[in-house]
Design a protein around this motif. Structure first.
Motif, PDB file in Angstrom:
ATOM      1  N   VAL A   9       0.875  -1.175   0.000  1.00 34.47           N
ATOM      2  CA  VAL A   9       0.000   0.000   0.000  1.00 34.47           C
ATOM      3  C   VAL A   9       0.911   1.222   0.000  1.00 34.47           C
ATOM      4  CG1 VAL A   9      -1.798   1.294   1.198  1.00 34.47           C
ATOM      5  CG2 VAL A   9      -1.821  -1.209   1.263  1.00 34.47           C
ATOM      6  N   TYR A  10       0.805   2.035  -1.025  1.00 35.39           N
ATOM      7  CA  TYR A  10       1.670   3.215  -1.126  1.00 35.39           C
ATOM      8  C   TYR A  10       0.903   4.418  -0.603  1.00 35.39           C
ATOM      9  CZ  TYR A  10       5.861   5.493  -2.882  1.00 35.39           C
ATOM     10  OH  TYR A  10       7.059   6.152  -2.977  1.00 35.39           O
ATOM     11  N   GLY A  11       1.234   4.828   0.606  1.00 34.66           N
ATOM     12  CA  GLY A  11       0.521   5.907   1.282  1.00 34.66           C
ATOM     13  C   GLY A  11      -0.172   5.382   2.514  1.00 34.66           C
ATOM     14  N   GLY A  12       0.180   5.942   3.674  1.00 38.59           N
ATOM     15  CA  GLY A  12      -0.374   5.433   4.925  1.00 38.59           C
ATOM     16  C   GLY A  12      -1.251   6.405   5.667  1.00 38.59           C
ATOM     17  N   GLY A  13      -1.890   7.337   4.925  1.00 35.25           N
ATOM     18  CA  GLY A  13      -2.859   8.242   5.548  1.00 35.25           C
ATOM     19  C   GLY A  13      -4.117   7.503   5.947  1.00 35.25           C
ATOM     20  N   ARG A  14      -5.186   8.242   6.158  1.00 34.64           N
ATOM     21  CA  ARG A  14      -6.422   7.605   6.625  1.00 34.64           C
ATOM     22  C   ARG A  14      -6.890   6.510   5.672  1.00 34.64           C
ATOM     23  NH1 ARG A  14     -10.085   9.060  10.351  1.00 34.64           N
ATOM     24  NH2 ARG A  14      -9.140  11.120  10.587  1.00 34.64           N
ATOM     25  N   MET A  15      -6.887   6.800   4.364  1.00 37.94           N
ATOM     26  CA  MET A  15      -7.354   5.798   3.404  1.00 37.94           C
ATOM     27  C   MET A  15      -6.366   4.650   3.275  1.00 37.94           C
ATOM     28  SD  MET A  15     -10.354   6.482   2.396  1.00 37.94           S
ATOM     29  CE  MET A  15     -10.400   5.210   1.131  1.00 37.94           C
ATOM     30  N   GLY A  16      -5.090   4.984   3.127  1.00 37.50           N
ATOM     31  CA  GLY A  16      -4.082   3.932   2.986  1.00 37.50           C
ATOM     32  C   GLY A  16      -4.036   3.022   4.195  1.00 37.50           C
ATOM     33  N   ALA A  17      -4.130   3.614   5.389  1.00 36.77           N
ATOM     34  CA  ALA A  17      -4.130   2.807   6.608  1.00 36.77           C
ATOM     35  C   ALA A  17      -5.362   1.905   6.653  1.00 36.77           C
ATOM     36  CB  ALA A  17      -4.088   3.715   7.842  1.00 36.77           C
ATOM     37  N   GLU A  81       9.206  -5.285  -3.218  1.00 29.40           N
ATOM     38  CA  GLU A  81       9.688  -6.221  -4.241  1.00 29.40           C
ATOM     39  C   GLU A  81       8.994  -7.582  -4.230  1.00 29.40           C
ATOM     40  OE1 GLU A  81      13.827  -6.822  -3.677  1.00 29.40           O
ATOM     41  OE2 GLU A  81      13.668  -7.352  -1.562  1.00 29.40           O
ATOM     42  N   HIS A  82       8.389  -7.974  -3.103  1.00 29.85           N
ATOM     43  CA  HIS A  82       7.726  -9.277  -3.045  1.00 29.85           C
ATOM     44  C   HIS A  82       6.202  -9.176  -3.219  1.00 29.85           C
ATOM     45  CE1 HIS A  82      11.486 -11.093  -1.956  1.00 29.85           C
ATOM     46  NE2 HIS A  82      11.601 -10.342  -0.878  1.00 29.85           N
ATOM     47  N   ALA A  83       5.697  -7.970  -3.405  1.00 29.55           N
ATOM     48  CA  ALA A  83       4.244  -7.789  -3.498  1.00 29.55           C
ATOM     49  C   ALA A  83       3.711  -8.232  -4.852  1.00 29.55           C
ATOM     50  CB  ALA A  83       3.886  -6.328  -3.260  1.00 29.55           C
ATOM     51  N   SER A  84       2.570  -8.895  -4.845  1.00 29.42           N
ATOM     52  CA  SER A  84       1.903  -9.257  -6.098  1.00 29.42           C
ATOM     53  C   SER A  84       0.769  -8.289  -6.426  1.00 29.42           C
ATOM     54  CB  SER A  84       1.357 -10.687  -6.021  1.00 29.42           C
ATOM     55  OG  SER A  84       0.481 -10.824  -4.914  1.00 29.42           O
ATOM     56  N   LEU A  85       0.402  -7.450  -5.457  1.00 30.77           N
ATOM     57  CA  LEU A  85      -0.585  -6.389  -5.651  1.00 30.77           C
ATOM     58  C   LEU A  85      -0.105  -5.166  -4.893  1.00 30.77           C
ATOM     59  CD1 LEU A  85      -3.396  -5.132  -6.347  1.00 30.77           C
ATOM     60  CD2 LEU A  85      -4.269  -6.247  -4.268  1.00 30.77           C
ATOM     61  N   VAL A  86      -0.067  -4.013  -5.560  1.00 30.84           N
ATOM     62  CA  VAL A  86       0.284  -2.757  -4.907  1.00 30.84           C
ATOM     63  C   VAL A  86      -0.844  -1.761  -5.166  1.00 30.84           C
ATOM     64  CG1 VAL A  86       1.909  -0.838  -4.728  1.00 30.84           C
ATOM     65  CG2 VAL A  86       2.755  -3.157  -5.185  1.00 30.84           C
ATOM     66  N   ILE A  87      -1.380  -1.208  -4.086  1.00 35.23           N
ATOM     67  CA  ILE A  87      -2.478  -0.244  -4.171  1.00 35.23           C
ATOM     68  C   ILE A  87      -1.942   1.133  -3.830  1.00 35.23           C
ATOM     69  CG2 ILE A  87      -4.764   0.386  -3.329  1.00 35.23           C
ATOM     70  CD1 ILE A  87      -5.056  -2.594  -2.442  1.00 35.23           C
ATOM     71  N   GLU A  88      -2.044   2.042  -4.762  1.00 32.97           N
ATOM     72  CA  GLU A  88      -1.610   3.432  -4.540  1.00 32.97           C
ATOM     73  C   GLU A  88      -2.722   4.187  -3.829  1.00 32.97           C
ATOM     74  OE1 GLU A  88      -2.795   7.109  -5.256  1.00 32.97           O
ATOM     75  OE2 GLU A  88      -3.142   5.950  -7.088  1.00 32.97           O
ATOM     76  N   ALA A  89      -2.373   4.879  -2.738  1.00 29.01           N
ATOM     77  CA  ALA A  89      -3.372   5.603  -1.942  1.00 29.01           C
ATOM     78  C   ALA A  89      -2.807   6.937  -1.476  1.00 29.01           C
ATOM     79  CB  ALA A  89      -3.808   4.756  -0.745  1.00 29.01           C
ATOM     80  N   VAL A  90      -2.340   7.736  -2.426  1.00 31.33           N
ATOM     81  CA  VAL A  90      -1.798   9.057  -2.117  1.00 31.33           C
ATOM     82  C   VAL A  90      -2.811  10.118  -2.530  1.00 31.33           C
ATOM     83  CG1 VAL A  90       0.566   8.218  -2.373  1.00 31.33           C
ATOM     84  CG2 VAL A  90      -0.569   9.282  -4.332  1.00 31.33           C
ATOM     85  N   PRO A  91      -2.581  11.397  -2.187  1.00 32.35           N
ATOM     86  CA  PRO A  91      -3.561  12.448  -2.509  1.00 32.35           C
ATOM     87  C   PRO A  91      -3.924  12.530  -3.991  1.00 32.35           C
ATOM     88  CG  PRO A  91      -1.995  13.259  -0.907  1.00 32.35           C
ATOM     89  CD  PRO A  91      -1.491  11.905  -1.330  1.00 32.35           C
ATOM     90  N   GLU A  92      -5.098  13.128  -4.249  1.00 29.69           N
ATOM     91  CA  GLU A  92      -5.670  13.197  -5.594  1.00 29.69           C
ATOM     92  C   GLU A  92      -4.932  14.220  -6.460  1.00 29.69           C
ATOM     93  OE1 GLU A  92      -9.210  11.271  -6.530  1.00 29.69           O
ATOM     94  OE2 GLU A  92      -7.402  10.362  -5.713  1.00 29.69           O
TER      95      GLU A  92
END
Length: 280
Positions: A9-17, A81-92
């Motif tokens: 998960v790229y971004g650990g704000g409210r949504m990313g968390a 590097e080991h992730a098979s799914l990466v979800i971007e969750a940074v500001p719009e």
């Protein structure tokens, strides 16, 4: 198909968390990427807090420490590097999201990439990718742990098999998926913003108080929460950005009312600042 074992998960704000929480609850090992050590520590704290609340409400059976043992935070994208799914969750912000997606694809070229955007074009974000067929929108809703919906946004180049896989992933998270084509505001943001903007205009015109406008929707139309309180939770700045985007891309009818612009200028962004249409 089960949920991926290793998720970034790229971004650990409210949504990313919140997204990290949902993935952890589904049994995945999760890596959250943040901009610096302080932000990474704050993200871990947010996730630990929501997990503890889930345990207290009986929504999570495993002890918090056991779940947290599958969470790591980092500041370098190579940690994915080991992730098979990466979800971007940074500001719009299109440029920011494109930069991050390009970076992540270089680190994990075989992974599925997803964006949590609530209104930006998936096709536009995909322009910087070498493999846009492995890119899809996964629009989660705030608060993610409690929300039952995920909006799957399909770009012109998104592989059809990936759409089916994404639907299975959403089901594995214990949520319901709706599938929409890439269009301004998708389905959920477009409808939600339209109702919220009209509620703001009514408040601005003195039709009724914020509380009574919201009660009209919760009791009259069985919405779980009124549009103004929802705006406070989403963030007035987020609503403003989406409204501006829809006004430019769809119709001037989405032009944000002055009350919204003024509150954002004053820093009254809703729950995250303690003041919006309500005092928190």
């Amino acid at each position: 198909m089960s949920f991926p074992n290793n998720v970034g998960v790229y971004g650990g704000g409210r949504m990313g968390a919140g997204i990290a929480h949902a993935c952890l609850a589904a049994g995945a090992t999760v890596t959250v990427i943040e901009s610096d050590d302080s932000a990474a520590d704050a993200a871990r704290g947010r996730i630990a807090d929501t997990l503890a609340k889930a345990v207290a409400r009986g929504k999570l059976d495993s002890p918090v420490d056991t779940v947290l043992s599958r969470l790591s935070t980092a500041t370098e994208p190579r940690a994915l590097e080991h992730a098979s799914l990466v979800i971007e969750a940074v500001p719009e912000n299109v440029g920011l999201k494109q930069e991050i997606l390009r970076t992540v694809e270089a680190v994990v070229p075989d992974a599925v990439l997803a964006t949590n955007t609530s209104s930006l074009s998936v096709d536009r974000l995909a322009e910087v990718l070498s493999a846009p067929e492995k890119f899809v929108g996964l629009h989660f809703f705030n608060p993610v742990p409690a929300s039952e919906l995920v909006e799957i946004v399909v770009g012109k180049k998104t592989d059809a098999a990936l759409v089916n896989t994404a639907q299975e992933w959403v089901s594995a998270l214990g949520k319901t998926a709706i599938t929409v084509t890439d269009s301004p505001g998708f389905a959920s943001s477009r409808l939600g913003v339209a109702i919220a903007l009209e509620a703001m205009r009514m408040l601005e015109e003195g039709v009724a108080s914020a509380e009574d406008i919201d009660t009209a929707m919760t009791l009259g139309y069985k919405h779980p929460m009124g549009p103004l309180r929802t705006t406070d939770i989403v963030g007035l700045d987020v609503r403003l950005a989406i409204a501006n985007h829809l006004a430019a891309e769809v119709s001037p009818r989405f032009a944000p009312p002055e009350i919204l612009r003024t509150k954002v200028e004053q820093g009254d962004l809703g729950r995250k600042t303690g003041q919006g249409f309500y005092t928190w």
